[in-house]
Scaffold this motif. Structure first.
Motif, PDB file in Angstrom:
ATOM      1  N   SER A 133       0.819  -1.212   0.000  1.00 27.05           N
ATOM      2  CA  SER A 133       0.000   0.000   0.000  1.00 27.05           C
ATOM      3  C   SER A 133       0.851   1.260   0.000  1.00 27.05           C
ATOM      4  O   SER A 133       0.376   2.317  -0.427  1.00 27.05           O
ATOM      5  CB  SER A 133      -0.912   0.020   1.230  1.00 27.05           C
ATOM      6  OG  SER A 133      -0.152   0.216   2.420  1.00 27.05           O
ATOM      7  N   GLU A 134       2.089   1.177   0.490  1.00 25.14           N
ATOM      8  CA  GLU A 134       2.958   2.347   0.631  1.00 25.14           C
ATOM      9  C   GLU A 134       2.232   3.474   1.383  1.00 25.14           C
ATOM     10  O   GLU A 134       2.446   4.646   1.116  1.00 25.14           O
ATOM     11  CB  GLU A 134       3.456   2.837  -0.736  1.00 25.14           C
ATOM     12  CG  GLU A 134       4.238   1.806  -1.529  1.00 25.14           C
ATOM     13  CD  GLU A 134       5.551   1.391  -0.871  1.00 25.14           C
ATOM     14  OE1 GLU A 134       6.032   2.146  -0.003  1.00 25.14           O
ATOM     15  OE2 GLU A 134       6.075   0.317  -1.226  1.00 25.14           O
ATOM     16  N   GLU A 135       1.358   3.086   2.312  1.00 21.74           N
ATOM     17  CA  GLU A 135       0.580   4.026   3.139  1.00 21.74           C
ATOM     18  C   GLU A 135      -0.273   4.962   2.271  1.00 21.74           C
ATOM     19  O   GLU A 135      -0.459   6.139   2.593  1.00 21.74           O
ATOM     20  CB  GLU A 135       1.503   4.844   4.056  1.00 21.74           C
ATOM     21  CG  GLU A 135       2.159   4.034   5.151  1.00 21.74           C
ATOM     22  CD  GLU A 135       1.193   3.616   6.257  1.00 21.74           C
ATOM     23  OE1 GLU A 135       0.070   4.136   6.289  1.00 21.74           O
ATOM     24  OE2 GLU A 135       1.573   2.774   7.090  1.00 21.74           O
ATOM     25  N   ASN A 136      -0.805   4.437   1.194  1.00 20.01           N
ATOM     26  CA  ASN A 136      -1.598   5.238   0.258  1.00 20.01           C
ATOM     27  C   ASN A 136      -3.008   4.666   0.171  1.00 20.01           C
ATOM     28  O   ASN A 136      -3.194   3.502  -0.200  1.00 20.01           O
ATOM     29  CB  ASN A 136      -0.918   5.235  -1.123  1.00 20.01           C
ATOM     30  CG  ASN A 136      -1.635   6.086  -2.138  1.00 20.01           C
ATOM     31  OD1 ASN A 136      -2.769   5.804  -2.501  1.00 20.01           O
ATOM     32  ND2 ASN A 136      -0.968   7.129  -2.597  1.00 20.01           N
ATOM     33  N   ASP A 137      -4.029   5.480   0.512  1.00 17.88           N
ATOM     34  CA  ASP A 137      -5.424   5.025   0.503  1.00 17.88           C
ATOM     35  C   ASP A 137      -5.856   4.498  -0.853  1.00 17.88           C
ATOM     36  O   ASP A 137      -6.536   3.460  -0.950  1.00 17.88           O
ATOM     37  CB  ASP A 137      -6.354   6.177   0.907  1.00 17.88           C
ATOM     38  CG  ASP A 137      -6.207   6.571   2.361  1.00 17.88           C
ATOM     39  OD1 ASP A 137      -5.385   7.460   2.647  1.00 17.88           O
ATOM     40  OD2 ASP A 137      -6.916   5.988   3.198  1.00 17.88           O
ATOM     41  N   GLN A 138      -5.498   5.225  -1.907  1.00 12.15           N
ATOM     42  CA  GLN A 138      -5.952   4.849  -3.241  1.00 12.15           C
ATOM     43  C   GLN A 138      -5.323   3.533  -3.693  1.00 12.15           C
ATOM     44  O   GLN A 138      -6.003   2.683  -4.288  1.00 12.15           O
ATOM     45  CB  GLN A 138      -5.630   5.965  -4.231  1.00 12.15           C
ATOM     46  CG  GLN A 138      -6.425   7.243  -3.983  1.00 12.15           C
ATOM     47  CD  GLN A 138      -6.101   8.327  -4.992  1.00 12.15           C
ATOM     48  OE1 GLN A 138      -5.046   8.304  -5.630  1.00 12.15           O
ATOM     49  NE2 GLN A 138      -7.004   9.278  -5.146  1.00 12.15           N
ATOM     50  N   LEU A 159      -3.359   0.694   7.270  1.00 14.63           N
ATOM     51  CA  LEU A 159      -2.706   1.989   7.154  1.00 14.63           C
ATOM     52  C   LEU A 159      -2.543   2.616   8.531  1.00 14.63           C
ATOM     53  O   LEU A 159      -3.304   2.326   9.465  1.00 14.63           O
ATOM     54  CB  LEU A 159      -3.526   2.920   6.260  1.00 14.63           C
ATOM     55  CG  LEU A 159      -3.745   2.467   4.814  1.00 14.63           C
ATOM     56  CD1 LEU A 159      -4.627   3.467   4.075  1.00 14.63           C
ATOM     57  CD2 LEU A 159      -2.421   2.274   4.082  1.00 14.63           C
ATOM     58  N   SER A 160      -1.563   3.494   8.652  1.00 18.15           N
ATOM     59  CA  SER A 160      -1.291   4.163   9.922  1.00 18.15           C
ATOM     60  C   SER A 160      -2.304   5.269  10.201  1.00 18.15           C
ATOM     61  O   SER A 160      -3.002   5.756   9.302  1.00 18.15           O
ATOM     62  CB  SER A 160       0.119   4.765   9.905  1.00 18.15           C
ATOM     63  OG  SER A 160       1.092   3.773   9.676  1.00 18.15           O
ATOM     64  N   ASN A 161      -2.373   5.642  11.458  1.00 15.44           N
ATOM     65  CA  ASN A 161      -3.079   6.844  11.907  1.00 15.44           C
ATOM     66  C   ASN A 161      -4.569   6.836  11.592  1.00 15.44           C
ATOM     67  O   ASN A 161      -5.138   7.843  11.183  1.00 15.44           O
ATOM     68  CB  ASN A 161      -2.426   8.106  11.311  1.00 15.44           C
ATOM     69  CG  ASN A 161      -0.961   8.219  11.668  1.00 15.44           C
ATOM     70  OD1 ASN A 161      -0.505   7.601  12.630  1.00 15.44           O
ATOM     71  ND2 ASN A 161      -0.216   8.993  10.909  1.00 15.44           N
ATOM     72  N   GLY A 224       3.538   7.274  12.338  1.00 18.11           N
ATOM     73  CA  GLY A 224       2.647   6.428  13.119  1.00 18.11           C
ATOM     74  C   GLY A 224       2.407   7.077  14.464  1.00 18.11           C
ATOM     75  O   GLY A 224       3.239   6.976  15.372  1.00 18.11           O
ATOM     76  N   ASP A 225       1.273   7.779  14.606  1.00 21.53           N
ATOM     77  CA  ASP A 225       0.990   8.462  15.866  1.00 21.53           C
ATOM     78  C   ASP A 225       0.124   7.581  16.763  1.00 21.53           C
ATOM     79  O   ASP A 225      -0.051   6.391  16.492  1.00 21.53           O
ATOM     80  CB  ASP A 225       0.357   9.835  15.618  1.00 21.53           C
ATOM     81  CG  ASP A 225      -0.981   9.766  14.884  1.00 21.53           C
ATOM     82  OD1 ASP A 225      -1.690   8.744  15.021  1.00 21.53           O
ATOM     83  OD2 ASP A 225      -1.328  10.739  14.189  1.00 21.53           O
ATOM     84  N   LEU A 226      -0.434   8.148  17.815  1.00 19.78           N
ATOM     85  CA  LEU A 226      -1.146   7.349  18.813  1.00 19.78           C
ATOM     86  C   LEU A 226      -2.476   6.800  18.312  1.00 19.78           C
ATOM     87  O   LEU A 226      -3.110   6.007  19.000  1.00 19.78           O
ATOM     88  CB  LEU A 226      -1.362   8.171  20.087  1.00 19.78           C
ATOM     89  CG  LEU A 226      -0.082   8.535  20.858  1.00 19.78           C
ATOM     90  CD1 LEU A 226      -0.424   9.356  22.098  1.00 19.78           C
ATOM     91  CD2 LEU A 226       0.702   7.294  21.244  1.00 19.78           C
TER      92      LEU A 226
END
Length: 386
Positions: A133-138, A159-161, A224-226
């Motif tokens: 995914s490379e942290e990509n929604d699309q 996905l993060s966050n 990557g937050d809480l």
């Protein structure tokens, strides 16, 4: 008298061996090295990495054992035609394929997960088709739509966050089997396989408290937050250990929103490591964050662990080869992948029914030099960190 030199040479060889394995594996799994293609010769690779042919031979042997390469006598070494990349098509019926969407193609934890998934899937007669995914929604939505047509179920690295994902909601609504790996989504109840992040965060912080530190910081990045459950759970373990060991907690101990992208903000990390109120010890949410602090310390003359002790999380292969070997919490990446694939296939084959299953794998503290444990043993009884 030559023992330190020999040890240093051995560590360098191990580091180069690991680099060759990781880089070739990533190029194969990403599709850059196509199925059936001939890779460079041992001599050419040895010249490229400035190592012996013996080191190259061992690295190629590791990739051959993983099933990524095959050697043809008299012809060379080739990418196995059975290797599945994110571009690979499959002629097997969908019910004998499982899909995997991980986060990053070059991430070591992702590679361990994939190895475990493939081992478990192969033992059950399934093949794996995967993407990143490379942290990509699309990209995630596109790959889910594609894999839903060609597989019987999916393993997803969320996905993060975020606490919920609309694409995963839709899969649940139509009854498509999904297992989350590494992290879960706080506002959704899914099958998942994760590490004991709370326990790992607790053990990292407890270790620093036992070493005598009273001001222990927690560092995490904006990547990557809480809202990311793996990060939040490590933070919960950190908070729990502070409370039980009667250590203070305040906002000045939290080093948040740190950049750890391809080009991190070196000035920011240099400024942080030189802060007069810097905690005497830092629990970094992962080894990438810990590495940035170690590099900043090298640039600025700050001593690790004498001036600041550091513990990471992941236990990546480079940890023991750093200028100051990194103490870290080890995850069972391969086992996590195997459990995820087994759970998914059991869902597909109706061996597991009913409510979502949550599998939490134990972590382990790996003690090296960056935490100062050795220093603590050698220190005079009346000398304690602050």
């Amino acid at each position: 008298m030559r023992k330190p030199e020999n040890e240093s040479r051995t560590k360098t060889i191990k580091a180069m061996y690991t680099q060759i394995v990781n880089e070739l594996r990533a190029r194969i799994l990403s599709g850059e090295l196509t199925q059936g293609s001939r890779i460079a010769t041992e001599y050419e690779i040895a010249q490229q990495y400035h190592v012996s042919r013996g080191t190259v031979r061992q690295a190629l042997g590791e990739l051959t054992r993983e099933g990524l390469l095959e050697r043809v006598q008299g012809s060379g070494t080739f990418v196995r035609s059975s290797v599945h990349t994110h571009e690979a098509e499959t002629s097997l019926p969908a019910q004998k394929n499982i899909g995997v969407i991980l986060s990053h193609a070059t991430d070591e934890l992702n590679m361990r997960l994939l190895r475990g998934i493939e081992q478990a899937a192969r033992s059950r007669g399934y093949q794996v088709i995967f993407a990143y995914s490379e942290e990509n929604d699309q990209l995630l939505a596109r790959d889910i739509a594609s894999l839903q047509m060609t597989t019987a179920g999916l393993i997803l690295f969320p996905l993060s966050n975020r606490s919920i994902d609309s694409t995963i909601v839709r899969l649940k609504q139509v009854g498509f089997p999904v297992v989350l790996v590494d992290r879960y989504l706080a506002d959704m109840d899914n099958d998942y396989v994760v590490s004991d992040n709370v326990g790992g965060g607790y053990r990292a912080t407890e270790h620093l408290a036992i070493l005598g530190h009273t001001r222990i910081g927690f560092a995490y990045s904006r990547a990557g937050d809480l809202r990311t459950t793996s990060v939040r759970d490590r933070w919960e373990g950190y908070r729990k250990a502070l409370y039980e060991y009667q250590r203070p907690f305040d906002d000045s101990l939290i080093l948040a929103d740190l950049p750890t992208d391809a080009e991190p903000d070196t000035d920011l990390f240099d400024a942080l490591i030189r802060r007069p109120d810097l905690p005497s010890a830092i629990f970094a949410v992962n080894d990438w964050v810990a590495l940035e602090f170690i590099k900043a310390a090298t640039r600025t003359g700050v001593r690790i662990p004498e001036d600041v002790a550091i513990v990471g999380f992941d236990d990546l292969s480079y940890d023991e080869h750093l200028s100051v070997p990194l103490t870290s919490i080890a995850q069972q990446g391969i086992a996590m992948g195997m459990h995820a694939a087994t759970l998914l296939i059991n869902r597909i084959e109706k061996h597991v029914l009913g409510e979502p299953k949550h599998i939490v794998l134990p972590t382990q503290l790996i003690v090296r030099q960056s935490c100062g444990a050795r220093l603590q043993v050698l220190r005079a009884p009346d000398e304690k960190p602050s």
